[in-house]
Scaffold this motif. Structure first.
Motif, short mmCIF file in Angstrom:
data_model
loop_
_atom_site.label_atom_id
_atom_site.label_comp_id
_atom_site.label_asym_id
_atom_site.label_seq_id
_atom_site.Cartn_x
_atom_site.Cartn_y
_atom_site.Cartn_z
N GLU A 89 -16.86 -7.66 -3.27
CA GLU A 89 -16.39 -6.81 -2.12
C GLU A 89 -14.88 -6.44 -2.30
OE1 GLU A 89 -14.53 -7.85 2.38
OE2 GLU A 89 -15.74 -9.37 1.43
N PHE A 90 -14.67 -5.01 -2.28
CA PHE A 90 -13.34 -4.38 -2.46
C PHE A 90 -12.33 -4.89 -1.45
CE2 PHE A 90 -10.30 -1.06 -2.23
CZ PHE A 90 -9.84 -0.97 -3.51
N VAL A 91 -11.00 -5.25 -2.31
CA VAL A 91 -9.93 -5.78 -1.26
C VAL A 91 -9.01 -4.74 -1.69
CG1 VAL A 91 -8.42 -7.76 -0.85
CG2 VAL A 91 -10.82 -8.17 -1.40
N ALA A 92 -8.49 -4.08 -0.62
CA ALA A 92 -7.53 -3.18 -0.95
C ALA A 92 -5.98 -3.91 -0.96
CB ALA A 92 -7.48 -2.07 0.20
N GLU A 93 -5.01 -3.60 -1.89
CA GLU A 93 -3.93 -4.13 -1.84
C GLU A 93 -3.06 -3.77 -0.25
OE1 GLU A 93 -1.45 -3.31 -5.37
OE2 GLU A 93 -2.87 -4.15 -6.58
N GLY A 94 -2.67 -4.92 0.22
CA GLY A 94 -1.82 -4.95 1.38
C GLY A 94 -2.44 -4.96 2.51
N SER A 95 -3.87 -5.01 2.18
CA SER A 95 -4.70 -5.32 3.61
C SER A 95 -4.59 -6.64 4.07
CB SER A 95 -6.17 -5.12 3.24
OG SER A 95 -6.88 -6.12 2.29
N GLU A 96 -5.24 -7.07 5.12
CA GLU A 96 -5.24 -8.33 5.86
C GLU A 96 -5.84 -9.38 4.73
OE1 GLU A 96 -3.75 -11.12 8.21
OE2 GLU A 96 -3.04 -9.11 8.31
N LEU A 97 -7.18 -8.80 4.38
CA LEU A 97 -7.80 -9.73 3.47
C LEU A 97 -7.05 -10.04 2.17
CD1 LEU A 97 -10.38 -11.44 2.89
CD2 LEU A 97 -11.52 -9.27 1.92
N ASP A 98 -6.38 -8.89 1.68
CA ASP A 98 -5.48 -9.19 0.53
C ASP A 98 -4.35 -10.21 0.55
OD1 ASP A 98 -4.21 -8.80 -2.12
OD2 ASP A 98 -2.80 -7.38 -0.98
N LEU A 99 -3.56 -10.10 1.90
CA LEU A 99 -2.62 -11.20 2.11
C LEU A 99 -3.20 -12.57 2.38
CD1 LEU A 99 -0.57 -8.74 4.68
CD2 LEU A 99 -0.18 -9.29 2.09
N GLU A 100 -4.38 -12.60 2.85
CA GLU A 100 -4.81 -13.88 3.24
C GLU A 100 -5.42 -14.59 1.82
OE1 GLU A 100 -8.74 -16.01 5.61
OE2 GLU A 100 -8.06 -13.78 6.06
N LEU A 101 -5.90 -13.68 0.84
CA LEU A 101 -6.23 -14.44 -0.06
C LEU A 101 -4.96 -14.92 -1.13
CD1 LEU A 101 -9.34 -11.96 -1.38
CD2 LEU A 101 -9.27 -14.10 -0.75
N LYS A 102 -4.03 -13.98 -1.12
CA LYS A 102 -2.92 -14.52 -1.82
C LYS A 102 -2.07 -15.80 -1.32
CE LYS A 102 -1.68 -9.96 -3.60
NZ LYS A 102 -1.02 -8.54 -3.51
N ARG A 103 -2.26 -15.66 0.27
CA ARG A 103 -1.59 -16.93 0.85
C ARG A 103 -2.44 -18.16 0.41
NH1 ARG A 103 -1.08 -13.97 5.64
NH2 ARG A 103 -2.74 -14.68 6.25
N GLU A 104 -3.55 -18.20 0.19
CA GLU A 104 -4.59 -19.34 -0.18
C GLU A 104 -4.31 -19.66 -1.60
OE1 GLU A 104 -8.54 -18.20 0.67
OE2 GLU A 104 -8.35 -18.33 2.78
N LEU A 105 -4.11 -18.50 -2.47
CA LEU A 105 -4.06 -18.84 -3.90
C LEU A 105 -2.44 -19.49 -4.21
CD1 LEU A 105 -4.95 -18.11 -6.71
CD2 LEU A 105 -3.69 -15.92 -6.58
N LYS A 106 -1.57 -18.94 -3.46
CA LYS A 106 -0.24 -19.52 -3.61
C LYS A 106 -0.17 -20.89 -2.97
CE LYS A 106 2.17 -15.09 -4.50
NZ LYS A 106 2.97 -14.23 -4.13
#
Length: 218
Positions: free
Chosen positions: A14-31
Motif C-alpha cells: 500500500e502506498f503511503v504518502a508523506e504527511g498523510s494521516e497514515l504516514d504520521l500514525e506509522l511514524k508514531r508507532e515506529l518511534k
C-alpha cells in the motif's frame, strides 16, 4: 502538463504518502511517541509508585511473604526511617523505579496482600497498635517491663527480659532526619507481646460470655 508524483513509500503493497494521516500514525508507532502510549506509561508509573508507598504500611506477616528482592525490601525499610520530606520524596521515587522492574505475577501478589490487609477487622488493627505501644513501653521503661510480667504470668519472663536488653543495645541513631534503626530483638519483643495480648483478649471474651450466660440463666 504532467503531475508531480507524490513523495511516499509502500507498506505491505500500500502506498503511503508523506504527511498523510497514515504516514504520521506509522511514524508514531515506529518511534514509540504516541501520545496515548505516553499517557498510559505515566499513569502506570504513578500507580506503581503508589503501590510501593502502600507497602510501607503493610504488616510484617504479609510483607515477608512477598518476593520483592533484597534491593526493594531494603529501599522500603530505608523509606520507613526517613522523616525528612524531601528525602522521603526521593526515596519513594526510587521505590517506584524498582517497582517497575517487578513482573506482573509479583505485582498481583502485592495487590492481593494489600487487599487482605484492608479486610482486617478494626479490632485486629487496634490490637496491632496496642502491641506496638506495649513493645515501645517495655523497651523504654523497666517499670513497664515488671508490670507486664506481673499481669501476664504466662510470658517467658527470662526470654522477654533478654530480648528487651538486646533491643536496647541494638538501637542505633540514624542520619539526621531518620528514625533510630532497630534490630531483630525489637521485632521479637513485638511478637511475644502480640501473642500474649491475643491470649489475654480471648480469655476476656470467654469470661464475658460466661458472665452473660449466668445472667441469662438468672
Amino acid at each position: 502538463m504532467s503531475r508531480k508524483p507524490k513523495k511516499g513509500y509502500f507498506v505491505r503493497g500500500e502506498f503511503v504518502a508523506e504527511g498523510s494521516e497514515l504516514d504520521l500514525e506509522l511514524k508514531r508507532e515506529l518511534k514509540g511517541t504516541d501520545a496515548a502510549s505516553k499517557t498510559d506509561l505515566k499513569r502506570e508509573s504513578a500507580e506503581l509508585q503508589a503501590l510501593g508507598e502502600a507497602l510501607l504500611g503493610l504488616r510484617a506477616g504479609l510483607f515477608d511473604t512477598l518476593d520483592l528482592g533484597d534491593k526493594l525490601k531494603d529501599a522500603i525499610a530505608d523509606a520507613k526511617r526517613i522523616t525528612n520530606f524531601e528525602g522521603k520524596r526521593r526515596q519513594m521515587q526510587f521505590i517506584g523505579k524498582l517497582m517497575r522492574g517487578l513482573d506482573a505475577e509479583v505485582l498481583d501478589t502485592v495487590r492481593a496482600a494489600l487487599a487482605e490487609q484492608d479486610r482486617l477487622p478494626a479490632e485486629e488493627t487496634a490490637a496491632l497498635h496496642e502491641a506496638e505501644r506495649w513493645r515501645d513501653r517495655l523497651i523504654a521503661d523497666d517499670d513497664a517491663l515488671g508490670g507486664w510480667i506481673e499481669t501476664h504470668p504466662a510470658t517467658d519472663s527470662q526470654q522477654l527480659r533478654a530480648l528487651v536488653r538486646q533491643a536496647r543495645k541494638d538501637i542505633k541513631a540514624g542520619p539526621p532526619g531518620e528514625a533510630p534503626r532497630q534490630g531483630k530483638a525489637y521485632r521479637e519483643v513485638f511478637q511475644i507481646v502480640r501473642a500474649q495480648l491475643r491470649v489475654h483478649g480471648t480469655a476476656d471474651l470467654a469470661d464475658e460470655a460466661a458472665e452473660q450466660a449466668r445472667e441469662d440463666d438468672a
